[in-house]
Design a protein around this motif. Sequence first.
Motif: not given
Length: 573
Positions: A424-428, A475-479
């Motif tokens: 969630q931090e990564v998407f924010e 996750i980093e790439l998706l965000a």
Amino acid sequence: MSDDRKRTKRACDLCNQKRVKCDGELPVCRQCQRSGSICSYNREEKKRGRASARYPKTIIRRKPTKRELQLRLRPVTNSIELPDLSECRYRLLGPFLSEITALGISVRLACDLYEHYFSQPPLYSIGPILRPRRWLVPMGETGPTAKPDPDPRYGGTTLQLILAILLTSLCDIGHPFFLGAIKRDMLSACYQRILELLPVEQSLSHTTAKSDQFDDVVVFAMLSGTAPLITRPHDSLEWAELGCRTALRLRINHELPQLESISEEDREERRRAWWCLVVTANYLGGVFNTRPAVDESQSTQLYRPCAQDLWIDSKAALIPASLDPKRLRGLDLAIQDGVYGWLLPFAIVLGRIDCLAADRFENPDTLVDPMAQSRCIQQLAILESTLIAAHDSGRVCEMDYLMCQLYTTITYNAARRSRLWDPQEVFEHPFPIDELDDKSWLFAAIDILNKIYTANPTMREQSLTRGFFLFMLGIELLACVDSVASVALAKTERVTRLRFAANLAMRTMESLNAYITTDYLRLLVTYMRDSLRDLDNLVLLNDYDEELAKNRARRKHGISVFSWREGGTGISI
């Protein structure tokens, strides 16, 4: 029952031709009497039986074959056939062949599985705990390479440990014979027999083990890796906790006294068993969003394990740890030469914690564990200086298997417990698109991932580390892909490079899922594929903004289930 509803045995010729009901009365049926027709019963009556004369009423059976006659004439006895010892290749398997064959595993298959376990580290084990030169002793051989026999009944080991070795190999082997019901039945039979042999007591609240044998600690470590494939994922956590509690009770986390009766190989087996349990505890702590069953402070008195190549080499003699200046006690993140591999890109991905940590220190109310955060930043600083220097010198793929897993899982848990990295931090806070270049840590991690897979596409030994790294990088790439908001930005060279990175990560995840199925990586691959498709539709279609926002919100909500925040499940689902 009335006469109108009686069953008629034979209908008249006219009713039979018209296919209407007939009461079969003589000389005239009721249907013919009403219509004034001629009622007759002149047709030939058919008898029940075969439909045609082509089929004989007596079937001529074929003569039984010679094999069938032998099976019929074989006498039926209640005695159990003893296994053929001439097919057994290894000495430690001999005393247990009757038990093994009773589970449906032949002697030859048992020897092949036993040999497979020691030929290379299995996928579902943390590292090689048992030394091959002590266990791969041929039948009838004695001498310094043979394991001593404290109890002749067991031939130097226990049945549950032998079955755990075969169980681990059954989970790992990919032969077409071991598919479907055959593999499932063998796994279930071995697992149930191990449960019967282990001194384990189950209650409504928890499971306890009353064991005083080192071999059972090794069995617990093996079952923590294979249990999810046989029963349910949460069983791996229970087996790991049992192993840790038993190891602490037996003081395996302490060095044995310097006695001549205790060999260096016995000491090293204990060390490797403990460090494997530490890796498992940290790994499962991240998977199930719980605190690890053991803490790093409980390992301060134990030497680190020796190098894997030295441990596997059957001709090399072990140097006592007290005489080796490179062997240190306990844990610190001062990486020694040779511990790189997957830890390098993993540390680079965790490098984004620096920017998150700066924001957290400005908002101290959001901290969960300030001490854990401070220690995590110190560990990352040491990792960065050591590993980047190793990368610059070109030694990317040199590694020690167990220590690489150990460092990675502990660093990973330090980040998780300090809440510095979370999906969630990564998407924010996604990586800014305008800062993407060859010097950014995201593309540096992709570059090293490409080099490692080019040099060694399988990377069997780094399954846990690889799963962590690919999940965090994915996750980093998706965000980052989901943060592209305009058509003009989607056509830039940076986003084109980002597409390549996402496709490389997806191929890597799919190759990993080919032999180790993980739900979180499978979901991540689906989301990344959908995200790239949305990026194409943003360029090709008009008025796609509303649909794009819905899809990205759905993906963000789906990834949130893997959060380590309060109430999160981790990556266990």
